[in-house]
Design an enzyme around this catalytic site. Structure first.
Site, PDB file in Angstrom:
ATOM      1  N   THR A  53       0.626  -1.707   0.019  1.00  0.00           N
ATOM      2  CA  THR A  53       0.066   0.094  -0.104  1.00  0.00           C
ATOM      3  C   THR A  53       0.901   1.385  -0.214  1.00  0.00           C
ATOM      4  N   LEU A  72      -1.606 -11.913  -0.291  1.00  0.00           N
ATOM      5  CA  LEU A  72      -2.782 -11.422  -0.534  1.00  0.00           C
ATOM      6  C   LEU A  72      -4.022 -13.026  -0.084  1.00  0.00           C
ATOM      7  N   ASN A  73      -3.867 -13.520  -1.123  1.00  0.00           N
ATOM      8  CA  ASN A  73      -4.697 -13.912  -1.190  1.00  0.00           C
ATOM      9  C   ASN A  73      -4.778 -15.185   0.590  1.00  0.00           C
ATOM     10  N   LEU A 108     -23.496  -5.777  27.054  1.00  0.00           N
ATOM     11  CA  LEU A 108     -22.629  -5.200  28.278  1.00  0.00           C
ATOM     12  C   LEU A 108     -22.861  -4.002  28.480  1.00  0.00           C
ATOM     13  N   GLU A 159      -6.188  -5.630   3.926  1.00  0.00           N
ATOM     14  CA  GLU A 159      -6.780  -7.058   2.677  1.00  0.00           C
ATOM     15  C   GLU A 159      -7.372  -6.817   1.889  1.00  0.00           C
TER      16      GLU A 159
HETATM   17  P1  TGC Z   1      -6.219  -7.400 -11.489  1.00  0.00           P
HETATM   18  O1  TGC Z   1      -6.024  -6.314 -13.491  1.00  0.00           O
HETATM   19  O2  TGC Z   1      -7.723  -7.818 -12.287  1.00  0.00           O
HETATM   20  O3  TGC Z   1      -5.587  -8.144 -12.162  1.00  0.00           O
HETATM   21  C1  TGC Z   1      -4.070  -8.277 -11.653  1.00  0.00           C
HETATM   22  C2  TGC Z   1      -3.442  -9.716 -12.227  1.00  0.00           C
HETATM   23  O4  TGC Z   1      -3.576 -10.528 -11.186  1.00  0.00           O
HETATM   24  C3  TGC Z   1      -4.789 -11.657 -11.158  1.00  0.00           C
HETATM   25  N1  TGC Z   1      -5.607 -11.744 -10.109  1.00  0.00           N
HETATM   26  C4  TGC Z   1      -5.022 -12.428  -8.883  1.00  0.00           C
HETATM   27  N2  TGC Z   1      -3.722 -13.030  -8.958  1.00  0.00           N
HETATM   28  C5  TGC Z   1      -3.637 -13.875  -7.211  1.00  0.00           C
HETATM   29  N3  TGC Z   1      -4.908 -13.574  -6.493  1.00  0.00           N
HETATM   30  C6  TGC Z   1      -5.872 -12.669  -6.359  1.00  0.00           C
HETATM   31  N4  TGC Z   1      -6.187 -12.519  -5.760  1.00  0.00           N
HETATM   32  C7  TGC Z   1      -6.162 -12.352  -7.722  1.00  0.00           C
HETATM   33  N5  TGC Z   1      -6.382 -10.558  -8.222  1.00  0.00           N
HETATM   34  C8  TGC Z   1      -5.931 -10.737  -9.380  1.00  0.00           C
HETATM   35  C9  TGC Z   1      -5.234 -11.640 -12.145  1.00  0.00           C
HETATM   36  O5  TGC Z   1      -5.589 -12.128 -12.617  1.00  0.00           O
HETATM   37  C10 TGC Z   1      -4.186 -10.695 -13.047  1.00  0.00           C
HETATM   38  O6  TGC Z   1      -3.103 -11.100 -13.860  1.00  0.00           O
HETATM   39  P2  TGC Z   1      -2.365 -11.529 -15.415  1.00  0.00           P
HETATM   40  O7  TGC Z   1      -2.238 -12.483 -15.471  1.00  0.00           O
HETATM   41  O8  TGC Z   1      -3.489 -11.180 -16.921  1.00  0.00           O
HETATM   42  O9  TGC Z   1      -1.414 -10.008 -14.956  1.00  0.00           O
HETATM   43  O10 TGC Z   1      -5.524  -6.148 -10.439  1.00  0.00           O
HETATM   44  P3  TGC Z   1      -6.505  -5.155 -10.570  1.00  0.00           P
HETATM   45  O11 TGC Z   1      -5.203  -4.112 -10.729  1.00  0.00           O
HETATM   46  O12 TGC Z   1      -7.745  -4.533 -11.237  1.00  0.00           O
HETATM   47  O13 TGC Z   1      -7.117  -5.173  -9.130  1.00  0.00           O
HETATM   48  C11 TGC Z   1      -7.713  -6.046  -8.463  1.00  0.00           C
HETATM   49  C12 TGC Z   1      -8.469  -5.334  -7.404  1.00  0.00           C
HETATM   50  C13 TGC Z   1      -8.797  -4.637  -6.853  1.00  0.00           C
HETATM   51  C14 TGC Z   1      -9.550  -6.990  -6.639  1.00  0.00           C
HETATM   52  C15 TGC Z   1      -7.611  -5.918  -6.677  1.00  0.00           C
HETATM   53  O14 TGC Z   1      -6.113  -4.737  -6.771  1.00  0.00           O
HETATM   54  C16 TGC Z   1      -6.884  -5.807  -5.102  1.00  0.00           C
HETATM   55  O15 TGC Z   1      -7.453  -6.658  -4.079  1.00  0.00           O
HETATM   56  N6  TGC Z   1      -7.080  -4.795  -3.794  1.00  0.00           N
HETATM   57  C17 TGC Z   1      -7.026  -4.256  -2.810  1.00  0.00           C
HETATM   58  C18 TGC Z   1      -5.664  -4.052  -2.117  1.00  0.00           C
HETATM   59  C19 TGC Z   1      -5.436  -5.041  -0.277  1.00  0.00           C
HETATM   60  O16 TGC Z   1      -6.258  -6.019  -0.392  1.00  0.00           O
HETATM   61  N7  TGC Z   1      -4.119  -4.954  -0.562  1.00  0.00           N
HETATM   62  C20 TGC Z   1      -4.245  -5.736   0.808  1.00  0.00           C
HETATM   63  C21 TGC Z   1      -2.221  -4.851   1.379  1.00  0.00           C
HETATM   64  S1  TGC Z   1      -1.460  -5.409   3.039  1.00  0.00           S
HETATM   65  C22 TGC Z   1      -2.894  -4.928   3.694  1.00  0.00           C
HETATM   66  O17 TGC Z   1      -3.574  -4.737   4.106  1.00  0.00           O
HETATM   67  C23 TGC Z   1      -2.045  -5.814   5.557  1.00  0.00           C
HETATM   68  S2  TGC Z   1      -3.097  -5.762   6.564  1.00  0.00           S
HETATM   69  C24 TGC Z   1      -2.192  -7.112   7.980  1.00  0.00           C
HETATM   70  C25 TGC Z   1      -3.106  -8.823   7.941  1.00  0.00           C
HETATM   71  O18 TGC Z   1      -2.547  -9.479   6.960  1.00  0.00           O
HETATM   72  O19 TGC Z   1      -2.845  -9.218   8.951  1.00  0.00           O
HETATM   73  P1  FAD Z   2      -9.423   3.551  -0.103  1.00  0.00           P
HETATM   74  O1  FAD Z   2      -8.405   2.473  -0.374  1.00  0.00           O
HETATM   75  O2  FAD Z   2      -8.614   5.015  -0.483  1.00  0.00           O
HETATM   76  O3  FAD Z   2     -11.038   3.177  -0.060  1.00  0.00           O
HETATM   77  C1  FAD Z   2     -11.313   4.413   0.823  1.00  0.00           C
HETATM   78  C2  FAD Z   2     -12.825   3.601   0.768  1.00  0.00           C
HETATM   79  O4  FAD Z   2     -13.181   3.815  -0.744  1.00  0.00           O
HETATM   80  C3  FAD Z   2     -13.497   2.269   0.781  1.00  0.00           C
HETATM   81  O5  FAD Z   2     -14.511   2.469   2.212  1.00  0.00           O
HETATM   82  C4  FAD Z   2     -13.333   1.208   0.121  1.00  0.00           C
HETATM   83  O6  FAD Z   2     -13.827  -0.133  -0.465  1.00  0.00           O
HETATM   84  C5  FAD Z   2     -13.661   2.761  -1.501  1.00  0.00           C
HETATM   85  N1  FAD Z   2     -13.609   2.286  -2.440  1.00  0.00           N
HETATM   86  C6  FAD Z   2     -12.266   2.408  -3.060  1.00  0.00           C
HETATM   87  N2  FAD Z   2     -12.108   1.511  -4.343  1.00  0.00           N
HETATM   88  C7  FAD Z   2     -13.171   1.554  -4.454  1.00  0.00           C
HETATM   89  C8  FAD Z   2     -13.996   0.644  -5.925  1.00  0.00           C
HETATM   90  N3  FAD Z   2     -13.438   0.706  -7.323  1.00  0.00           N
HETATM   91  N4  FAD Z   2     -15.353   0.921  -5.548  1.00  0.00           N
HETATM   92  C9  FAD Z   2     -15.694   0.921  -4.411  1.00  0.00           C
HETATM   93  N5  FAD Z   2     -15.456   0.954  -3.690  1.00  0.00           N
HETATM   94  C10 FAD Z   2     -14.398   1.532  -4.082  1.00  0.00           C
HETATM   95  N6  FAD Z   2      -0.992  -2.140   3.924  1.00  0.00           N
HETATM   96  C11 FAD Z   2       0.231  -3.305   2.967  1.00  0.00           C
HETATM   97  O7  FAD Z   2       0.559  -3.315   2.111  1.00  0.00           O
HETATM   98  N7  FAD Z   2       0.038  -3.982   3.677  1.00  0.00           N
HETATM   99  C12 FAD Z   2       0.024  -3.909   5.414  1.00  0.00           C
HETATM  100  O8  FAD Z   2       1.204  -4.947   6.272  1.00  0.00           O
HETATM  101  C13 FAD Z   2      -0.826  -3.282   5.865  1.00  0.00           C
HETATM  102  N8  FAD Z   2      -1.111  -3.432   7.142  1.00  0.00           N
HETATM  103  C14 FAD Z   2      -1.974  -2.685   7.946  1.00  0.00           C
HETATM  104  C15 FAD Z   2      -2.406  -2.135   9.155  1.00  0.00           C
HETATM  105  C16 FAD Z   2      -3.417  -1.515   9.625  1.00  0.00           C
HETATM  106  C17 FAD Z   2      -3.816  -1.512  10.651  1.00  0.00           C
HETATM  107  C18 FAD Z   2      -4.266  -0.731   8.259  1.00  0.00           C
HETATM  108  C19 FAD Z   2      -5.404  -0.264   8.746  1.00  0.00           C
HETATM  109  C20 FAD Z   2      -3.976  -1.086   7.063  1.00  0.00           C
HETATM  110  C21 FAD Z   2      -2.889  -1.613   6.451  1.00  0.00           C
HETATM  111  N9  FAD Z   2      -2.475  -1.953   5.481  1.00  0.00           N
HETATM  112  C22 FAD Z   2      -1.620  -2.290   4.993  1.00  0.00           C
HETATM  113  C23 FAD Z   2      -3.517  -1.480   4.574  1.00  0.00           C
HETATM  114  C24 FAD Z   2      -4.900  -1.785   3.986  1.00  0.00           C
HETATM  115  O9  FAD Z   2      -4.598  -2.632   2.973  1.00  0.00           O
HETATM  116  C25 FAD Z   2      -5.706  -0.273   3.055  1.00  0.00           C
HETATM  117  O10 FAD Z   2      -5.934   0.614   4.239  1.00  0.00           O
HETATM  118  C26 FAD Z   2      -6.493  -1.463   1.766  1.00  0.00           C
HETATM  119  O11 FAD Z   2      -6.131  -2.293   1.053  1.00  0.00           O
HETATM  120  C27 FAD Z   2      -7.494   0.714   1.435  1.00  0.00           C
HETATM  121  O12 FAD Z   2      -7.105   0.917   0.865  1.00  0.00           O
HETATM  122  P2  FAD Z   2      -7.173   2.506   1.440  1.00  0.00           P
HETATM  123  O13 FAD Z   2      -6.924   2.593   3.082  1.00  0.00           O
HETATM  124  O14 FAD Z   2      -6.411   2.842   0.824  1.00  0.00           O
HETATM  125  O15 FAD Z   2      -8.942   2.769   1.349  1.00  0.00           O
END
Ligand code: TGC
Ligand code: FAD
Length: 407
Positions: free
Chosen positions: A135, A242-243, A342, A367
């Site tokens: 991120t 992420l999966n 509570l 996530e």
């Molecule tokens: P898009 O064009 O759909 O996909 C790009 C390529 O990736 C493939 N793909 C996946 N492959 C494996 N697993 C998945 N879940 C996949 N989703 C997509 C896709 O087939 C494509 O492959 P190729 O071969 O054609 O290149 O990508 P997009 O840029 O449109 O984004 C899709 C989207 C929005 C679903 C994705 O970007 C997303 O999941 N956004 C959410 C971001 C997120 O979850 N961030 C998490 C950061 S880490 C964190 O929060 C840690 S918190 C701490 C803890 O875990 O406890």
């Molecule tokens: P935004 O993407 O700005 O979204 C804001 C709002 O808009 C949300 O409600 C969202 O659902 C909505 N929105 C966005 N796009 C769309 C759309 N296309 N359609 C409809 N609604 C939409 N990231 C890492 O990489 N590594 C880490 O270790 C990590 N740890 C974290 C720990 C904590 C405590 C927190 C809070 C976050 C962490 N993150 C980490 C980041 C986290 O993955 C992001 O906060 C998350 O992916 C959402 O991004 P954002 O906060 O920028 O929200």
């Protein structure tokens, strides 16, 4: 007192002996070593690092990886670890999720032999800590737009950019960093202390206070050529990590819901109002408890089935999205209902409910937010991606592909 578990329809009978043993071991660890300190860690905004060696000893890091001194457990066992840890605190589960799913997994799946040898045994033992930098300040839900770059210069890569909201950022010995290169997104291992690499903690959090959240900065940060994860070929590899983490969160959500349900149930049987009877005698209170146990039970079945599918190699990202989205929502709703039951005691940290309620807000967002997972599932069932708003970008689904996906 041992946590008795929450199991309305004998889901226990679905577990094999090893899975029960793993669950019981982690439950005992949580009861004996985590519960006595977690409230204080939350108050003090402190990651309980003193627990890390014990978690290493119990093989809680990288638990599904085989080799490198790691136990190679099945995915249900891994899920049960996450459930029990999040029953204590989402921050503790986050620590283990990041270490296991977001750092050890990519090193194992996309790393060189040297990278695996160097990091996997040490991280498994809890002697090294990792973080995952995807991120950025302007790219959360849409990491594909990331601005962090890695430019090849002779025998080195040069990193520039920043990452935000990074769990364990300042604690980590090594960061998995995703950056744009001339050939697309690649993953890199950046070690603590590398010149040009800085990290600082983010303050003012009212959620996940027992977890460290940081910003990472890269300014002409030079790392050796072999610091790239050689098998990364695009954003896809980051999403594969992420999966793994999202699957664990599907179980973790159940742990959080179990904690708030259990607390509300016990409280309702002891709290006397009006007629000298406990509040549990009222239909409105029972209705809340019944909603909670119903949704927890459905969440348990969902998590177990996802574990079976993952072990069988049949799981797809949209299945994991369903598990993460549903079970974290259940935990969030359970925390709200438990807090209501509570009364005023629901807002003080003498009880775990308000802490879980605050924590789950982060889990609901990270996530992949609740709504982003709705779009992943929506794309799967309709064949139409709805991430980008302009109507003209929506392509008509191919009928055959939609029908196959729905099956
Ligand atoms: P898009 O064009 O759909 O996909 C790009 C390529 O990736 C493939 N793909 C996946 N492959 C494996 N697993 C998945 N879940 C996949 N989703 C997509 C896709 O087939 C494509 O492959 P190729 O071969 O054609 O290149 O990508 P997009 O840029 O449109 O984004 C899709 C989207 C929005 C679903 C994705 O970007 C997303 O999941 N956004 C959410 C971001 C997120 O979850 N961030 C998490 C950061 S880490 C964190 O929060 C840690 S918190 C701490 C803890 O875990 O406890
Ligand atoms: P935004 O993407 O700005 O979204 C804001 C709002 O808009 C949300 O409600 C969202 O659902 C909505 N929105 C966005 N796009 C769309 C759309 N296309 N359609 C409809 N609604 C939409 N990231 C890492 O990489 N590594 C880490 O270790 C990590 N740890 C974290 C720990 C904590 C405590 C927190 C809070 C976050 C962490 N993150 C980490 C980041 C986290 O993955 C992001 O906060 C998350 O992916 C959402 O991004 P954002 O906060 O920028 O929200």
């Amino acid at each position: 007192m041992r946590f008795p578990g929450v199991d309305f329809i004998d889901t226990e009978s679905m577990l094999n002996e090893e899975q029960r043993m793993v669950r019981d071991t982690v439950r005992e660890f949580v009861d004996d070593l985590v519960m006595p300190i977690i409230e204080e860690c939350h108050r003090d905004c402190r990651t309980p690092l003193e627990l890390v060696p014990k978690m290493g000893e119990l093989n809680l890091f990288g638990a599904t990886i085989d080799g490198y001194g790691l136990p190679g457990l099945d995915n249900v066992s891994y899920g049960l670890i996450m459930q029990e840890l999040e029953r204590a605190d989402s921050g503790l589960r986050s620590f283990v999720s990041v270490q296991s799913s977001l750092v050890m997994y990519p090193i194992w799946a996309f790393g060189s032999d040297a990278q695996k040898e160097r990091w996997l045994p040490a991280m498994g033992a809890g002697e090294a800590i990792g973080c995952f930098g995807l991120t950025e300040p302007d790219f959360g839900s849409n990491p594909g737009g990331m601005r962090t770059t890695a430019r090849r210069d002779g025998d080195e890569w040069v990193l520039n950019g920043s990452k935000q909201w990074i769990t364990n950022g300042t604690l980590a010995d090594v960061a998995v960093v995703w950056a744009q290169t001339e050939d697309g997104v690649r993953g890199f291992l950046v070690e603590k202390g590398t010149p040009g690499f800085t990290s600082s903690d983010q303050h003012g959090k009212f959620s996940l206070r027992a977890s460290t959240t940081s910003e990472l900065g890269f300014q002409d940060c030079r790392i050796p050529a072999d610091a790239m994860l050689p098998k990364t070929v695009g954003l896809k590899n980051a999403l594969m990590c992420l999966n793994q983490a999202r699957y664990g969160i599907a179980w973790g959500g159940i742990g959080s819901a179990m904690a708030t349900y259990h607390c509300a149930l016990e409280y309702s049987k002891e709290r006397i109002q009006f007629n000298g009877q406990p509040i549990a005698c009222h239909q409105l209170v029972q209705d809340k408890l019944v909603w909670m146990i119903s949704e927890i039970t459905k969440g348990q079945l969902l998590a177990f089935q996802l574990g079976q599918m993952k072990d069988a190699g049949k799981i797809k990202p949209q299945h994991i999205s369903l598990g993460k989205r549903n079970n974290v929502w259940v935990a969030r709703e359970c925390a709200k209902l438990a807090r209501e039951i509570l009364g005023a005691n629901g807002i003080v940290d003498d009880y775990p409910v308000i802490r879980h309620m605050l924590n789950i807000e982060s889990v609901y967002t990270y996530e992949g937010t609740h709504d982003i997972h709705a779009l992943v599932i929506g794309q799967s069932v309709t064949g139409i991606p709805a991430f980008n708003a302009p109507q003209e970008s929506v392509k008509k689904p191919k009928a055959a592909a939609v029908a196959q996906e729905a099956r």
